[in-house]
Motif scaffolding. Sequence first.
Motif, PDB file in Angstrom:
ATOM      1  N   GLY A 193       1.093  -1.338   0.263  1.00  0.00           N
ATOM      2  CA  GLY A 193       0.009  -0.076  -0.213  1.00  0.00           C
ATOM      3  C   GLY A 193       0.696   1.294   0.250  1.00  0.00           C
ATOM      4  O   GLY A 193       0.128   2.313   0.151  1.00  0.00           O
ATOM      5  N   CYS A 194       1.849   0.864  -0.048  1.00  0.00           N
ATOM      6  CA  CYS A 194       2.969   2.525   0.164  1.00  0.00           C
ATOM      7  C   CYS A 194       3.745   2.903  -1.275  1.00  0.00           C
ATOM      8  O   CYS A 194       3.650   2.319  -2.024  1.00  0.00           O
ATOM      9  CB  CYS A 194       4.023   2.058   1.063  1.00  0.00           C
ATOM     10  N   ASP A 195       3.167   3.794  -1.730  1.00  0.00           N
ATOM     11  CA  ASP A 195       3.796   4.166  -3.338  1.00  0.00           C
ATOM     12  C   ASP A 195       5.204   5.461  -2.861  1.00  0.00           C
ATOM     13  O   ASP A 195       5.660   6.260  -3.596  1.00  0.00           O
ATOM     14  CB  ASP A 195       3.086   5.366  -4.053  1.00  0.00           C
ATOM     15  N   CYS A 196       5.867   5.419  -1.804  1.00  0.00           N
ATOM     16  CA  CYS A 196       6.597   6.285  -1.243  1.00  0.00           C
ATOM     17  C   CYS A 196       7.696   5.756  -2.294  1.00  0.00           C
ATOM     18  O   CYS A 196       8.337   4.981  -3.349  1.00  0.00           O
ATOM     19  CB  CYS A 196       7.342   6.165  -0.067  1.00  0.00           C
ATOM     20  N   ASP A 197       8.723   7.331  -2.509  1.00  0.00           N
ATOM     21  CA  ASP A 197       9.374   7.003  -4.052  1.00  0.00           C
ATOM     22  C   ASP A 197      10.563   5.547  -3.660  1.00  0.00           C
ATOM     23  O   ASP A 197      11.365   4.480  -4.668  1.00  0.00           O
ATOM     24  CB  ASP A 197      10.640   7.568  -4.049  1.00  0.00           C
ATOM     25  N   THR A 198      11.310   4.778  -1.859  1.00  0.00           N
ATOM     26  CA  THR A 198      11.825   4.062  -2.072  1.00  0.00           C
ATOM     27  C   THR A 198      11.381   2.786  -2.433  1.00  0.00           C
ATOM     28  O   THR A 198      11.648   1.573  -2.843  1.00  0.00           O
ATOM     29  CB  THR A 198      12.182   3.825  -0.184  1.00  0.00           C
ATOM     30  N   CYS A 199      10.062   2.453  -1.916  1.00  0.00           N
ATOM     31  CA  CYS A 199       9.163   1.277  -2.811  1.00  0.00           C
ATOM     32  C   CYS A 199       8.650   0.973  -3.859  1.00  0.00           C
ATOM     33  O   CYS A 199       9.018  -0.289  -4.559  1.00  0.00           O
ATOM     34  CB  CYS A 199       7.643   1.540  -1.753  1.00  0.00           C
ATOM     35  N   GLU A 200       8.604   2.377  -4.834  1.00  0.00           N
ATOM     36  CA  GLU A 200       8.549   2.288  -6.339  1.00  0.00           C
ATOM     37  C   GLU A 200      10.076   1.667  -6.093  1.00  0.00           C
ATOM     38  O   GLU A 200      10.174   0.944  -7.508  1.00  0.00           O
ATOM     39  CB  GLU A 200       8.366   3.466  -7.132  1.00  0.00           C
ATOM     40  N   ARG A 201      10.932   2.549  -6.117  1.00  0.00           N
ATOM     41  CA  ARG A 201      12.157   1.859  -6.632  1.00  0.00           C
ATOM     42  C   ARG A 201      12.270   0.224  -6.518  1.00  0.00           C
ATOM     43  O   ARG A 201      13.315   0.380  -7.724  1.00  0.00           O
ATOM     44  CB  ARG A 201      13.247   3.242  -5.907  1.00  0.00           C
ATOM     45  N   ALA A 202      12.288   0.032  -5.095  1.00  0.00           N
ATOM     46  CA  ALA A 202      12.687  -1.402  -5.197  1.00  0.00           C
ATOM     47  C   ALA A 202      11.706  -2.122  -5.676  1.00  0.00           C
ATOM     48  O   ALA A 202      12.719  -3.332  -6.465  1.00  0.00           O
ATOM     49  CB  ALA A 202      12.208  -1.703  -3.936  1.00  0.00           C
ATOM     50  N   ALA A 203      10.661  -2.016  -6.728  1.00  0.00           N
ATOM     51  CA  ALA A 203      10.058  -2.657  -7.153  1.00  0.00           C
ATOM     52  C   ALA A 203      10.464  -2.226  -8.532  1.00  0.00           C
ATOM     53  O   ALA A 203      10.652  -3.304  -9.497  1.00  0.00           O
ATOM     54  CB  ALA A 203       8.436  -2.095  -7.365  1.00  0.00           C
ATOM     55  N   GLU A 204      11.078  -0.832  -9.074  1.00  0.00           N
ATOM     56  CA  GLU A 204      11.604  -0.985 -10.267  1.00  0.00           C
ATOM     57  C   GLU A 204      12.667  -2.345 -10.338  1.00  0.00           C
ATOM     58  O   GLU A 204      13.881  -2.053 -11.545  1.00  0.00           O
ATOM     59  CB  GLU A 204      12.367   0.292 -10.763  1.00  0.00           C
ATOM     60  N   LEU A 205      13.856  -1.954  -9.567  1.00  0.00           N
ATOM     61  CA  LEU A 205      14.979  -2.497  -9.166  1.00  0.00           C
ATOM     62  C   LEU A 205      14.224  -3.954  -9.057  1.00  0.00           C
ATOM     63  O   LEU A 205      15.653  -4.882  -9.579  1.00  0.00           O
ATOM     64  CB  LEU A 205      15.958  -2.654  -8.060  1.00  0.00           C
ATOM     65  N   GLY A 206      14.110  -4.381  -9.108  1.00  0.00           N
ATOM     66  CA  GLY A 206      12.983  -5.999  -9.221  1.00  0.00           C
ATOM     67  C   GLY A 206      13.912  -6.392  -7.589  1.00  0.00           C
ATOM     68  O   GLY A 206      14.206  -8.082  -7.714  1.00  0.00           O
ATOM     69  N   VAL A 207      13.902  -6.246  -6.157  1.00  0.00           N
ATOM     70  CA  VAL A 207      14.726  -6.245  -5.206  1.00  0.00           C
ATOM     71  C   VAL A 207      13.674  -6.445  -3.692  1.00  0.00           C
ATOM     72  O   VAL A 207      13.224  -5.505  -4.322  1.00  0.00           O
ATOM     73  CB  VAL A 207      16.321  -5.238  -4.739  1.00  0.00           C
ATOM     74  N   GLU A 208      13.875  -7.130  -2.951  1.00  0.00           N
ATOM     75  CA  GLU A 208      13.051  -6.577  -1.773  1.00  0.00           C
ATOM     76  C   GLU A 208      13.758  -7.443  -0.153  1.00  0.00           C
ATOM     77  O   GLU A 208      14.923  -7.573  -0.521  1.00  0.00           O
ATOM     78  CB  GLU A 208      12.269  -8.160  -1.613  1.00  0.00           C
ATOM     79  N   ARG A 209      12.756  -6.544   0.657  1.00  0.00           N
ATOM     80  CA  ARG A 209      14.055  -6.659   2.132  1.00  0.00           C
ATOM     81  C   ARG A 209      12.494  -7.273   2.853  1.00  0.00           C
ATOM     82  O   ARG A 209      11.293  -6.618   2.865  1.00  0.00           O
ATOM     83  CB  ARG A 209      14.029  -5.174   2.301  1.00  0.00           C
ATOM     84  N   SER A 210      12.013  -8.835   2.693  1.00  0.00           N
ATOM     85  CA  SER A 210      11.339  -9.165   3.491  1.00  0.00           C
ATOM     86  C   SER A 210      11.455  -8.881   5.383  1.00  0.00           C
ATOM     87  O   SER A 210      12.569  -8.881   5.285  1.00  0.00           O
ATOM     88  CB  SER A 210      11.029 -10.685   3.022  1.00  0.00           C
ATOM     89  N   ARG A 211      11.164  -9.306   5.793  1.00  0.00           N
ATOM     90  CA  ARG A 211      11.028  -9.997   7.235  1.00  0.00           C
ATOM     91  C   ARG A 211      11.909 -11.208   7.251  1.00  0.00           C
ATOM     92  O   ARG A 211      12.375 -11.333   6.782  1.00  0.00           O
ATOM     93  CB  ARG A 211       9.661 -10.031   7.650  1.00  0.00           C
ATOM     94  N   PHE A 212      13.050 -10.375   9.051  1.00  0.00           N
ATOM     95  CA  PHE A 212      14.214 -10.995   8.584  1.00  0.00           C
ATOM     96  C   PHE A 212      13.790 -12.385   9.074  1.00  0.00           C
ATOM     97  O   PHE A 212      13.266 -12.740  10.128  1.00  0.00           O
ATOM     98  CB  PHE A 212      15.043 -10.030   9.698  1.00  0.00           C
ATOM     99  N   SER A 213      15.180 -13.010   8.111  1.00  0.00           N
ATOM    100  CA  SER A 213      15.379 -14.133   8.495  1.00  0.00           C
ATOM    101  C   SER A 213      16.826 -14.245   8.042  1.00  0.00           C
ATOM    102  O   SER A 213      17.076 -14.438   6.678  1.00  0.00           O
ATOM    103  CB  SER A 213      14.567 -15.164   7.959  1.00  0.00           C
ATOM    104  N   VAL A 214      17.331 -15.514   8.233  1.00  0.00           N
ATOM    105  CA  VAL A 214      18.692 -15.705   8.219  1.00  0.00           C
ATOM    106  C   VAL A 214      19.386 -17.502   7.438  1.00  0.00           C
ATOM    107  O   VAL A 214      18.638 -17.891   8.998  1.00  0.00           O
ATOM    108  CB  VAL A 214      20.313 -15.413   8.516  1.00  0.00           C
ATOM    109  N   HIS A 215      19.203 -17.569   6.560  1.00  0.00           N
ATOM    110  CA  HIS A 215      20.168 -19.594   6.599  1.00  0.00           C
ATOM    111  C   HIS A 215      21.255 -19.871   6.169  1.00  0.00           C
ATOM    112  O   HIS A 215      21.761 -18.850   5.545  1.00  0.00           O
ATOM    113  CB  HIS A 215      19.051 -20.295   5.493  1.00  0.00           C
ATOM    114  N   VAL A 216      21.499 -20.823   7.606  1.00  0.00           N
ATOM    115  CA  VAL A 216      23.213 -20.614   7.310  1.00  0.00           C
ATOM    116  C   VAL A 216      23.237 -22.087   7.459  1.00  0.00           C
ATOM    117  O   VAL A 216      23.254 -23.261   8.340  1.00  0.00           O
ATOM    118  CB  VAL A 216      23.869 -20.334   9.119  1.00  0.00           C
ATOM    119  N   ARG A 217      24.277 -22.679   6.404  1.00  0.00           N
ATOM    120  CA  ARG A 217      23.894 -24.479   5.713  1.00  0.00           C
ATOM    121  C   ARG A 217      25.666 -24.284   5.769  1.00  0.00           C
ATOM    122  O   ARG A 217      26.541 -23.671   5.897  1.00  0.00           O
ATOM    123  CB  ARG A 217      23.963 -24.434   4.231  1.00  0.00           C
TER     124      ARG A 217
END
Length: 274
Positions: free
Chosen positions: A18-42
């Motif tokens: 629901g956010c149309d801020c420049d940063t959210c729109e830039r993320a969509a343009e770049l095809g990158v995401e920051r979802s909620r925190f989690s780390v996988h260590v193999r």
Amino acid sequence: MDVTLLGTGDTTGTPTPGCDCDTCERAAELGVERSRFSVHVRNERTGESLLVDASPDFRQQFLARDVPLPDAAVVTHIHFDHLDGLGHVYRLLDRLPVYAADETDPQTDESVAETVRRRYDYLDQVEVLPRTPFEPIETCGFEVTLVPVDHPPLHCYGLAIEDPETGAKLSISGDTTYDIGEASRAVLDDPDLLLADGIVPAEYCEHHPAGGAHFDDDGLARTFGTKHMTVEGAQALGADLNADETRVVHVSHFLDADRAFDDPLAVDGERFEL
């Protein structure tokens, strides 16, 4: 040690729905995401995988990244964006040992381990294993040590993950201000990689009711408000701990779009071989 950043964002993630801020729109343009925190260590030696925090975005994170489901997990604290992904264990895993601190939090009258057990008592697959901070845990071929950090009003923990065979070390600050005690810093010290909580740049402290805290000699705030480090604070922590590399995580969408995806700000999917 193969480290994959499954989620690098804060509570709402970037883009935020629901956010149309420049940063959210830039993320969509770049095809990158920051979802909620989690780390996988193999662990390449044993073939086992450790999950640090169970993001509510668990399903999509594991679909998006070519990593196996975890053999064990560690939960750093009970905020939903670090815990609620445990519900995804149902019908995916036969058993998931979940390590969490055993110290009683006066805010909840429960330890993190007790809260996890209570909230997921309906899932037989979730096996909660309480552990005492500063006492090493052996799991997935790693030595894992939980340490208290500063994320009021709740108890929260950072952790160090070390491979005793190769000497590789990953340190994770957890959600915290810059005010991490010396005993905890000693455990986190000298990592190959530090994942440090940095929610916004220091200049944004003027927008927080509590302002900033833990200023450096130049007057730069290393803590934003009362719960998280600034980006500069996260980098300063990396320098304090002599980290070979620091990536800033738990990043919000409240950043200038032109700088929001610059180094050292992490995005989902980054991988590191330690």
